[in-house]
Design an enzyme around this catalytic site. Structure first.
Site, short mmCIF file in Angstrom:
data_model
loop_
_atom_site.label_atom_id
_atom_site.label_comp_id
_atom_site.label_asym_id
_atom_site.label_seq_id
_atom_site.Cartn_x
_atom_site.Cartn_y
_atom_site.Cartn_z
N ASP A 41 0.80 -1.24 0.00
CA ASP A 41 0.00 0.00 0.00
C ASP A 41 0.83 1.28 0.00
OD1 ASP A 41 -1.90 -1.95 0.23
OD2 ASP A 41 -2.72 -1.29 2.14
N LYS A 146 -6.53 -4.94 -3.05
CA LYS A 146 -7.13 -5.57 -1.87
C LYS A 146 -8.18 -4.64 -1.24
CE LYS A 146 -3.42 -4.33 1.41
NZ LYS A 146 -4.22 -3.55 2.33
N CYS A 179 -2.09 -2.37 7.87
CA CYS A 179 -2.08 -3.33 6.76
C CYS A 179 -0.86 -4.24 6.78
CB CYS A 179 -2.20 -2.58 5.44
SG CYS A 179 -3.82 -1.81 5.26
#
Ligand code: TIU
Length: 239
Positions: A41, A146, A179
């Protein structure tokens, strides 16, 4: 009744001699032929001064210090011709993949799908959802979209790792306690050994970063190993 277990990575048939990378709680037995780099990310909305994270009042410098070490690691990883996997957190424009448990938070702040400083917040295709330019994927590198915090939930990541013969993950990205942590915990349950790099991961809250890393390596490495890119880089094979 529990569902059938997911397939686990097979054991090495002939185990190569691993390079021992200094790490907590003990040296990491690095097997380059079975290891992928997982960058989580590294998106504009999380890292850029004009992004969603900054608009919420977060100090993005705590995340931006990861960029230079991630760039250096990625360059060396590509030179060693080892697999690279990028992830992006985000949702379809119609938000059908956004669960109420993720959408609704107390308070009146902006929500996923609302207009943000770089387009609709965490919506695929919007500028803020892009990976930062410094870490743009190269052709042939997987990009996993995701909808959750973890990189395995509702994605083909597990199958991809098995198809590549991967048993180990070197992990960088943001944020450490959200995450990155969710992904590493689940990777461990699914049979993958994770080496998390302290300089390549970051949090808006430095104390969370420090504690999250300790939680990974505590109790004998209950979720994995923690090291830094400076320790790993010398162990990378040269192509
Ligand atoms: N990628 C990731 O960690 N998503 C988040 O929402 N992180 C926060 O710290 N909020």
């Amino acid at each position: 009744m529990n569902p059938a277990p997911v397939p686990v990575p097979p054991p090495f048939l002939s185990r190569p001699q691993p390079a021992l990378v200094p790490a907590e709680p003990r040296a990491f037995p690095f097997e380059p032929s079975a290891c992928a780099l997982l960058l989580i990310d590294m998106q504009r909305d999380f890292l850029e001064p004009g992004g969603f994270g900054a608009a919420l009042g977060n100090d993005v410098s705590h995340l931006r210090r990861t960029i230079a070490p991630c760039v250096a690691l990625l360059r060396a990883w590509r030179a060693a011709r080892l697999p690279v996997i990028h992830t992006r957190e985000g949702h379809a424009p119609d938000l059908h993949d956004l669960r109420p448990a993720k959408k609704f938070r107390p308070g009146s702040g902006p929500r996923i799908g609302d207009p943000g400083p770089m387009g609709r917040i965490l919506v695929r295709g919007e500028p803020g959802h892009d990976l930062i330019a410094e870490l743009s994927p190269h052709a042939g590198e997987a990009v996993i979209d995701k909808p959750g915090k973890g990189a395995f939930y509702a994605t083909p990541l597990h199958e991809l790792l098995l198809s590549l013969g991967i048993r180990q993950l070197v992990v960088g990205g943001v944020t450490t306690e959200v995450c990155v942590h969710t992904t590493v915990r689940e990777a461990n349950d699914r049979g993958f050994d994770c080496l998390v790099l302290s300089d390549c991961t970051g949090s808006y809250f430095p104390e969370f970063h420090t504690t999250a890393l300790k939680m990974i390596s505590a109790q004998g490495g209950i979720f994995g190993w923690v090291s830094s890119s400076a320790h790993l880089l010398p162990a990378l094979p040269t192509a």
